[in-house]
Motif scaffolding. Structure first.
Motif, PDB file in Angstrom:
ATOM      1  N   ALA A 190       0.848  -1.195   0.000  1.00  0.00           N
ATOM      2  CA  ALA A 190       0.000   0.000   0.000  1.00  0.00           C
ATOM      3  C   ALA A 190       0.885   1.246   0.000  1.00  0.00           C
ATOM      4  O   ALA A 190       1.961   1.260   0.606  1.00  0.00           O
ATOM      5  CB  ALA A 190      -0.913  -0.013   1.215  1.00  0.00           C
ATOM      6  N   THR A 221       0.669   5.641   0.264  1.00  0.00           N
ATOM      7  CA  THR A 221      -0.179   6.784   0.602  1.00  0.00           C
ATOM      8  C   THR A 221      -0.102   7.866  -0.472  1.00  0.00           C
ATOM      9  O   THR A 221       0.884   7.963  -1.218  1.00  0.00           O
ATOM     10  CB  THR A 221       0.224   7.391   1.958  1.00  0.00           C
ATOM     11  OG1 THR A 221       1.599   7.787   1.891  1.00  0.00           O
ATOM     12  CG2 THR A 221       0.027   6.398   3.086  1.00  0.00           C
ATOM     13  N   ASP A 240      -4.380   7.433  -2.217  1.00  0.00           N
ATOM     14  CA  ASP A 240      -3.890   6.206  -1.592  1.00  0.00           C
ATOM     15  C   ASP A 240      -4.050   5.052  -2.584  1.00  0.00           C
ATOM     16  O   ASP A 240      -5.051   4.986  -3.315  1.00  0.00           O
ATOM     17  CB  ASP A 240      -4.679   5.890  -0.320  1.00  0.00           C
ATOM     18  CG  ASP A 240      -4.387   6.866   0.811  1.00  0.00           C
ATOM     19  OD1 ASP A 240      -3.401   7.620   0.720  1.00  0.00           O
ATOM     20  OD2 ASP A 240      -5.157   6.864   1.786  1.00  0.00           O
ATOM     21  N   GLN A 259      -3.761   0.778  -3.066  1.00  0.00           N
ATOM     22  CA  GLN A 259      -3.750  -0.507  -2.363  1.00  0.00           C
ATOM     23  C   GLN A 259      -2.676  -1.439  -2.945  1.00  0.00           C
ATOM     24  O   GLN A 259      -2.335  -1.342  -4.122  1.00  0.00           O
ATOM     25  CB  GLN A 259      -5.116  -1.189  -2.475  1.00  0.00           C
ATOM     26  CG  GLN A 259      -6.259  -0.359  -1.899  1.00  0.00           C
ATOM     27  CD  GLN A 259      -6.040  -0.025  -0.443  1.00  0.00           C
ATOM     28  OE1 GLN A 259      -5.751  -0.892   0.372  1.00  0.00           O
ATOM     29  NE2 GLN A 259      -6.150   1.262  -0.109  1.00  0.00           N
ATOM     30  N   ALA A 260      -2.195  -2.352  -2.127  1.00  0.00           N
ATOM     31  CA  ALA A 260      -1.244  -3.365  -2.592  1.00  0.00           C
ATOM     32  C   ALA A 260      -1.864  -4.135  -3.747  1.00  0.00           C
ATOM     33  O   ALA A 260      -3.048  -4.465  -3.725  1.00  0.00           O
ATOM     34  CB  ALA A 260      -0.891  -4.315  -1.451  1.00  0.00           C
TER      35      ALA A 260
END
Length: 114
Positions: free
Chosen positions: A10, A12, A88, A90-91
């Motif tokens: 993840a 930011t 942001d 996400q993985a």
């Protein structure tokens, strides 16, 4: 879409993903590159856009999206391009830039107008 850049963690918003050096080429060299497959991987360069640049690193592999999750900034002083997240991430997500310039540009890009 071809190749792409994905994150395994993840990230930011506002994070610098990459700072890549570029090879700057003249207007004459750009005319030659425009006749090759490399045309799809170069950036307009300089305040007048007459030059072009080939980014090293992963920059040339980021795919295009009109809802990009990254933006790019060109630094003409250091001959580099910086990739920065605009939200942001996400993985596992693919990282996208908008080939039109800013991350939220909606003007059709060159490969959609041909």
């Amino acid at each position: 879409m071809g190749r792409g850049v994905f994150t395994s963690v993840a990230i930011t918003a506002g994070s610098v993903i990459e700072v890549a050096p570029v090879v700057v080429m003249s207007q004459r060299e750009r005319a030659l590159l425009d006749q090759t497959l490399l045309h799809d991987y170069i950036f307009e360069w300089g305040s007048e856009g007459a030059q072009c640049a080939m980014a090293l690193g992963w920059v040339a592999v980021y795919n295009h999206s009109y809802t990009a999750n990254c933006d790019y900034e060109m630094d003409y002083t250091t001959d580099s391009i910086q990739i920065i997240t605009v939200r942001d991430i996400q993985a596992g997500e693919e990282l996208f830039i908008n080939y039109g310039g800013s991350w939220d540009e909606q003007k059709p890009v060159w490969f959609e107008t041909q």
